[in-house]
Design a protein around this motif. Structure first.
Motif, short mmCIF file in Angstrom:
data_model
loop_
_atom_site.label_atom_id
_atom_site.label_comp_id
_atom_site.label_asym_id
_atom_site.label_seq_id
_atom_site.Cartn_x
_atom_site.Cartn_y
_atom_site.Cartn_z
N ASN A 206 6.80 10.52 -4.96
CA ASN A 206 7.72 8.62 -5.50
C ASN A 206 9.19 8.68 -4.93
O ASN A 206 9.20 9.73 -4.61
N THR B 154 0.43 13.32 -4.56
CA THR B 154 1.38 11.38 -4.88
C THR B 154 2.99 11.71 -5.41
O THR B 154 2.86 12.15 -5.97
N THR C 166 1.22 7.23 3.18
CA THR C 166 0.52 7.92 2.89
C THR C 166 0.47 9.55 4.15
O THR C 166 0.97 8.79 5.59
N GLU D 280 0.86 -0.64 0.22
CA GLU D 280 0.02 0.23 -0.47
C GLU D 280 0.32 0.89 0.11
O GLU D 280 1.90 1.40 0.43
N PRO D 281 0.45 2.61 -0.62
CA PRO D 281 1.63 3.63 -0.48
C PRO D 281 1.03 4.22 0.28
O PRO D 281 0.28 4.24 1.35
N THR E 133 5.75 4.81 -3.59
CA THR E 133 4.54 5.67 -3.47
C THR E 133 4.19 6.21 -2.24
O THR E 133 3.77 5.70 -1.67
#
Length: 298
Positions: free
Chosen positions: A152, A150, A88, A85-86, A170
């Motif tokens: 990276n 978003t 956050t 999962e990204p 991400t």
């Protein structure tokens, strides 16, 4: 070879010797035969180009060329473990703030992480090679009206056998809605004590991203023009106009919004008009924060 002789395997790595002992008691029947030695996992070492392997018998040392290409175990790649999962994070994190830890492992005994190919060109993040963690490099992007950005980050690792592993992570930075503090737990308005223009402090509001915040009354039930919300900087006040002791309405429900241009915080305030001697507690609480769950609105 004599019986009970214990040969010792030497491993030459840049001038350093490593000894691995084998218990071996040869007999005359062992002459001109091949004997296989299985090295325990805890004693295994890495053989790389240029190493020399030999045997020691008592005080004599003989270095013999060995062919290991046919029987060596395959070298396993470095593993980088992160969630699928990204990641956050709020968009108001300070420079050098911690973002995440990256788990980097080499499954082969004796291998070690030799080098990191650092992502120097990354605009917002840097990698701490000692802690193996990602940190904020500069102020994160923030655009009013956009809940998320978003981003990276790429991590490249090399082990002592020159194997490379890389992964792109991400990272989603999200806007945080206005924060309301100093809420009044009890708000009791005594009609006998009110003037024609009375004002009461009810809360303070601040935006973590330093956006401009506007607050106002979105609904009053039952409807009245005698109650208004006024702001003085970050401080919110409830102003009461021309309240009469003959007014039969003893309770009003107010819905207040605070908006930073991206997300909205909603507050519900219950105001009681009654004598303090026989009063009940007023209630002031946040009942809804638009888009605040996990901070993600994609």
């Amino acid at each position: 070879l004599k019986e009970d002789t214990s040969p010792v395997l030497f491993h030459d790595q840049k001038g350093k010797y490593v000894r691995i002992k084998f218990k071996f008691s040869p007999t005359a029947l062992d002459l001109h035969t091949t004997t296989q030695f299985d090295v325990a996992d805890s004693e295994r070492i890495v053989i790389i180009q240029g190493d020399i392997i030999g045997w020691q018998f008592c005080s004599l040392v003989a270095f013999l060329p060995l062919i290991v290409s046919k029987h060596h175990l395959p070298d396993r790649p470095v593993t980088i473990n992160i969630s699928s999962e990204p990641v956050t994070i709020p968009d108001h994190l300070n420079v050098d703030s911690f973002v995440m830890t990256i788990s980097i492992l080499d499954p082969d005994y004796g291998d070690y992480i030799q080098d990191f190919k650092l992502d120097y060109q990354n605009e917002y993040f840097y990698f701490d090679t000692q802690q193996r963690s990602v940190h904020v490099k500069k102020a994160l992007p923030h655009l009013v009206g956009h809940s998320n950005a978003t981003l990276n980050f790429t991590c490249i690792v090399q082990d002592s056998c020159f194997n490379l592993a890389n992964i792109t992570i991400t990272i989603i930075s999200f806007n945080v809605p206005p924060a309301v503090t100093d809420l009044q737990d009890i708000l009791i308005l005594d009609p006998q004590q009110l003037s024609d223009n009375s004002s009461f402090h009810i809360f303070r509001v601040e935006d973590p991203s330093n956006d401009n915040v506007s607050c106002g009354l979105s609904k009053i039930s039952p409807s009245t023009d005698r109650l208004t919300l006024e702001m003085d900087g970050n401080e919110a006040f409830l102003r009461v106009f021309n309240h009469s002791t003959s007014n039969t309405t003893l309770e009003y429900e107010l819905e207040i919004y605070c908006d930073d241009g991206t997300d909205e915080t909603i507050i519900k305030l219950i105001v009681h008009f009654r004598s303090k001697k026989n009063s009940e507690s007023a209630e002031l609480k946040i009942i809804y924060v638009a888009g605040s769950i996990g901070g993600l609105l994609l």
